[in-house]
Design a protein around this motif. Structure first.
Motif: not given
Length: 188
Positions: A1, A20, A23-26, A34, A36, A38, A41
């Motif tokens: 994404k 993105t 969603g949010l990724w760490e 990585w 995500r 949830e 998401s």
């Protein structure tokens, strides 16, 4: 994404956050792996920002923050803000090309603080105006748009030296005059 936002945990340069369209990724290993969140998401995340020991993030219409990087609290919703007049909507039609790096359908653009380490003052730029928080992001109020030709604010800068807030819009650049609760146009 598509990546919309990137932020590094100030205390740990190996710990990264990515906003993105999906969603949010760490990542806690400099992006090698990585995970995500949830909770986000299915959301576009136009910005992620660390301010005052909090991780702020925006979805298309909601602003959240977390102090522990696991639980996020919804602190502001643009869904509760009434739409501006039809005249302004017609004036800003066709300005989508100006939104570099911003996902289509997203109304949040920018979040800044007053630059003072002890200050709780924050400002939020959005398609529906500029909002201010005096308590570190827990509550928000709309700043006046008097003097502006567009409430669609794309960028904010705060000058701690001059104690002035500046706003960039598709219709010009403005400086806020808090005593008068109005904006002065600086550049069209």
């Amino acid at each position: 994404k598509s990546v919309r936002a990137f932020e590094i945990l100030p205390e740990d340069p190996d710990h990264w956050f990515l906003g993105t369209e999906g969603g949010l990724w760490e990542s806690d290993d400099q992006g090698k792996t990585w995970f995500r969140f949830e909770q986000f998401s299915r959301e576009q995340i136009p910005f992620v920002r660390f301010l005052q020991n909090k991780l702020f993030l925006a979805t298309a219409k909601e602003l959240y923050f977390s102090e522990d990087l696991t639980q996020f609290k919804n602190v502001f919703s643009l869904n509760l803000i009434p739409n501006r007049s039809q005249i302004e909507a017609e004036d800003t039609a066709g300005e989508a090309d100006f939104q570099e790096g911003t996902a289509e359908g997203t109304d949040f653009y920018h979040l800044i603080s007053s630059s003072s380490k002890n200050s709780m003052l924050l400002w939020l730029a959005s398609r529906k105006g500029i909002f201010e928080s005096a308590d570190g992001g827990l509550s928000w109020r709309a700043l006046s748009t008097s003097g502006m030709r567009s409430s669609d604010c794309r960028h904010l800068i705060y000058s701690s030296k001059n104690r002035r807030l500046f706003a960039g819009t598709p219709k010009g650049v403005y400086a806020y005059q808090p005593g008068e609760e109005r904006w002065k146009e600086l550049f069209e």
